[in-house]
Design a protein around this motif. Sequence first.
Motif, PDB file in Angstrom:
ATOM      1  N   GLU A  53      34.557  51.755  48.140  1.00 20.15           N
ATOM      2  CA  GLU A  53      34.937  52.574  49.293  1.00 20.15           C
ATOM      3  C   GLU A  53      34.520  54.033  49.152  1.00 20.15           C
ATOM      4  O   GLU A  53      34.191  54.684  50.140  1.00 20.15           O
TER       5      GLU A  53
ATOM      6  N   LYS B  70      41.864  41.237  39.533  1.00 19.34           N
ATOM      7  CA  LYS B  70      41.608  40.779  40.915  1.00 19.34           C
ATOM      8  C   LYS B  70      42.935  40.231  41.449  1.00 19.34           C
ATOM      9  O   LYS B  70      43.156  39.011  41.548  1.00 19.34           O
ATOM     10  N   HIS B  72      44.443  39.831  44.131  1.00 19.39           N
ATOM     11  CA  HIS B  72      44.622  38.946  45.289  1.00 19.39           C
ATOM     12  C   HIS B  72      44.743  37.488  44.851  1.00 19.39           C
ATOM     13  O   HIS B  72      45.164  36.645  45.629  1.00 19.39           O
ATOM     14  N   GLY B 119      46.003  44.837  42.918  1.00 15.97           N
ATOM     15  CA  GLY B 119      45.898  44.499  44.347  1.00 15.97           C
ATOM     16  C   GLY B 119      44.850  45.381  45.001  1.00 15.97           C
ATOM     17  O   GLY B 119      44.058  44.929  45.806  1.00 15.97           O
ATOM     18  N   ASP B 150      33.783  39.228  40.475  1.00 13.42           N
ATOM     19  CA  ASP B 150      32.400  39.724  40.571  1.00 13.42           C
ATOM     20  C   ASP B 150      32.220  40.648  41.778  1.00 13.42           C
ATOM     21  O   ASP B 150      31.402  41.570  41.751  1.00 13.42           O
ATOM     22  N   LYS B 255      33.692  29.494  43.309  1.00  9.54           N
ATOM     23  CA  LYS B 255      34.834  29.902  44.122  1.00  9.54           C
ATOM     24  C   LYS B 255      35.424  28.659  44.796  1.00  9.54           C
ATOM     25  O   LYS B 255      34.698  27.812  45.299  1.00  9.54           O
TER      26      LYS B 255
HETATM   27  C1  LIG Z   1      39.901  48.515  46.519  1.00  9.39           C
HETATM   28  C2  LIG Z   1      39.938  47.267  47.322  1.00  9.39           C
HETATM   29  N1  LIG Z   1      39.031  47.065  48.290  1.00  9.39           N
HETATM   30  C3  LIG Z   1      39.074  45.952  49.045  1.00  9.39           C
HETATM   31  C4  LIG Z   1      40.026  44.999  48.830  1.00  9.39           C
HETATM   32  C5  LIG Z   1      40.116  43.779  49.726  1.00  9.39           C
HETATM   33  N2  LIG Z   1      39.678  42.576  49.005  1.00  9.39           N
HETATM   34  C6  LIG Z   1      40.568  41.749  48.426  1.00  9.39           C
HETATM   35  S1  LIG Z   1      39.835  40.504  47.605  1.00  9.39           S
HETATM   36  C7  LIG Z   1      38.288  41.028  48.043  1.00  9.39           C
HETATM   37  C8  LIG Z   1      37.081  40.294  47.556  1.00  9.39           C
HETATM   38  C9  LIG Z   1      37.106  40.159  46.074  1.00  9.39           C
HETATM   39  O1  LIG Z   1      36.008  39.454  45.594  1.00  9.39           O
HETATM   40  P1  LIG Z   1      35.949  39.019  44.085  1.00  9.39           P
HETATM   41  O2  LIG Z   1      36.302  40.182  43.215  1.00  9.39           O
HETATM   42  O3  LIG Z   1      34.650  38.402  43.863  1.00  9.39           O
HETATM   43  O4  LIG Z   1      37.148  38.004  43.956  1.00  9.39           O
HETATM   44  P2  LIG Z   1      37.144  36.408  44.056  1.00  9.39           P
HETATM   45  O5  LIG Z   1      35.786  35.967  44.481  1.00  9.39           O
HETATM   46  O6  LIG Z   1      37.461  35.937  42.689  1.00  9.39           O
HETATM   47  O7  LIG Z   1      38.208  36.067  45.033  1.00  9.39           O
HETATM   48  C10 LIG Z   1      38.379  42.172  48.832  1.00  9.39           C
HETATM   49  C11 LIG Z   1      37.246  42.905  49.394  1.00  9.39           C
HETATM   50  C12 LIG Z   1      40.972  45.248  47.814  1.00  9.39           C
HETATM   51  N3  LIG Z   1      41.988  44.396  47.552  1.00  9.39           N
HETATM   52  N4  LIG Z   1      40.896  46.362  47.058  1.00  9.39           N
END
Ligand SMILES: Cc1ncc(C[n+]2csc(CCOP(=O)(O)OP(=O)(O)O)c2C)c(N)n1
Lengths: 311, 292
Positions: A53, B70, B72, B119, B150, B255
């Motif tokens: 970002e 990561k 999420h 997060g 990644d 994935k």
């Molecule tokens: C700083 C930030 N930007 C954007 C997001 C929104 N976001 C959550 S998961 C994700 C994609 C992540 O991709 P990756 O790291 O490859 O994870 P995976 O493929 O293992 O789910 C995004 C853009 C976030 N959580 N934090």
Amino acid sequence: MKALRDVFGETLVALGKTNPNILVLDADLANSTKADKFAVEHPDKFLEMGIAEQNFVGVAVGLASLGFVPWLSSFTVFFTHRAVDPIRMLVAQTHANVKIGAAYAGLLTGLTGKTHQDVEDLAIMRAMPGMTVLAPADEFEGEAMIRWATEFAGPVYLRLARDASPPVFDSDYAFTPGKTYHLREGYDLLLISTGPQSVRCVEAAERLAEQGISAGVLHVPSIKPVKTEEIVTACEPVPIIFTVEEHNVFGGLGGLVAEILAEHLPKLMIRFGIEDRWGESAPNDFLLDQFQLSGPRLSERIVNRLRVAKS
Amino acid sequence: MSVKTDYKELEVLAQRGRWLVISTVAGSGAGHVGGPLSAMDLMVALYFRVMDVRPQEPQWPERDRFILSKGHSAIGQYTVMALRGYLPVEELKTFDKGRSRLQGHPDVTKLPGLETSTGSLGQGLSVGLGFALGGRLRGQKFHTFILIGDGELQEGMIWEALHIAPRYKLGNLTAILDWNGLQQFGWLLAPGEKHRGDRRDPWAGVDLKTIFEKLGWRVLEIDGHDYSQIVPALDAAKKFGDSDQPTIIVAHTIKGKGVQITEGKFEWHSKVATKEELYAVAAELGVEEVGV
Ligand SMILES: Cc1ncc(C[n+]2csc(CCOP(=O)(O)OP(=O)(O)O)c2C)c(N)n1
Ligand SMILES: [Mg+2]
């Protein structure tokens, strides 16, 4: 009833057909912010910048200097926290023509929880000299603001809620920066709000009317600039003012109105909002109830507060 | 530390974990699926074979530390922690529902056993670096593992940590890259481009291994779904704890791994299975009690 994120995507698609300078830069959230609609219609004007970002804000500043109008797509938190330094120095301090499409604003972020609930953005963005800060209530106002911001020469921060709320305006709506809108007249008290919270204030006012309390609702979509005299005039006839916002009670709309009233019209004013704590992952109804921002909870709180004020 | 070379038990746990992830997300009506599934095998190996932890005493000072940078993919971590005994499996049902210890993203103030909150992507490696540095300064022997995505690897803050960790010779720090080739939205595949995912690999054509090595990291490269590679690599990284070089395990993953409808599909980054889909997944994973 259309979600503001759909309005964001669709309005940019429409503008992209007539304005050759529009570009959309995304930080890997286009399918959440709905900038993906633009990616489909205008693939050559859509720039996926990845999960970075700070970088994409800087890139937008460079593009703006060449006459492009870059619209940025990401979540509110990642702008006002992760990328706040480049937004401050590169965008605000140089008055760059960059448009910040801040999606998933406030508390209602689709169960993602406190990491994604930005309850500080208005305070941060409002304190930045030269920044325009807008928070539309519904689809009509959202579209008007996106169109206005695209034409305006300078930085704009657009606070977009994730989900749809019942419209309070219609297609005749015209946006004027700084202007406030009376959504409902009332003489016992005035509710001042912004964004879709204004819609919930109207609901609260309807409930109050059933109990014989006449509540006005003033919608302030333009947090900055704001027409001070309009706020003062609206506050004059009522004995008590409530500000209501999906934001911390510090520094946002409540802060703004308090600053104005303290200098121009000192009178009793109560701030409703998030009382200096973090949110959590939960469905919208749960959160609005928990933070006492739903129509029913607001009307209860107001009745209680009026009782206190009387005694 | 692992001595067993029979990985059947881990495979069974991961299969159960995958079901719990997809069914919990469906029950809550929101959440991530693809990322938790790609990281499932790595987390099962960490919690069940590699890390020294005490689920009944999550604050045990000598415990190995794990951070899911990561964040999420939280439901994946909660699931593995539940299977390991940190919390009742039943509690997974509270995920995202309000007043839960199981927040959409890991919240260290809510659930014992988490080491920090994540997060906002890109921040976990820095905290892990602090754990590793602090452990050294305190003369403690624990190891710190950080799992990063990644897509997440695009965040500048990770590169700030990647730069500084070798300088402090942190052999007690291991980063694991879940290189599943997809992020949330990413880039379109070029016509005719081949990939295990339906969007372009964020690091297509980039020699990350060499980049990490040049930055001063020890690099191990594995198939992130093959326990006969995962467990020995994690064990080796831990054995390097007293060495003067941090380790990064580059794990090639898929994935949405382990569930037909989700594998390699970017839209399953965050998506809720329908009832019909859940029944199909249950059949595929051999789950008898669907309870949907
Ligand atoms: C700083 C930030 N930007 C954007 C997001 C929104 N976001 C959550 S998961 C994700 C994609 C992540 O991709 P990756 O790291 O490859 O994870 P995976 O493929 O293992 O789910 C995004 C853009 C976030 N959580 N934090
Ligand atoms: Mg990925």
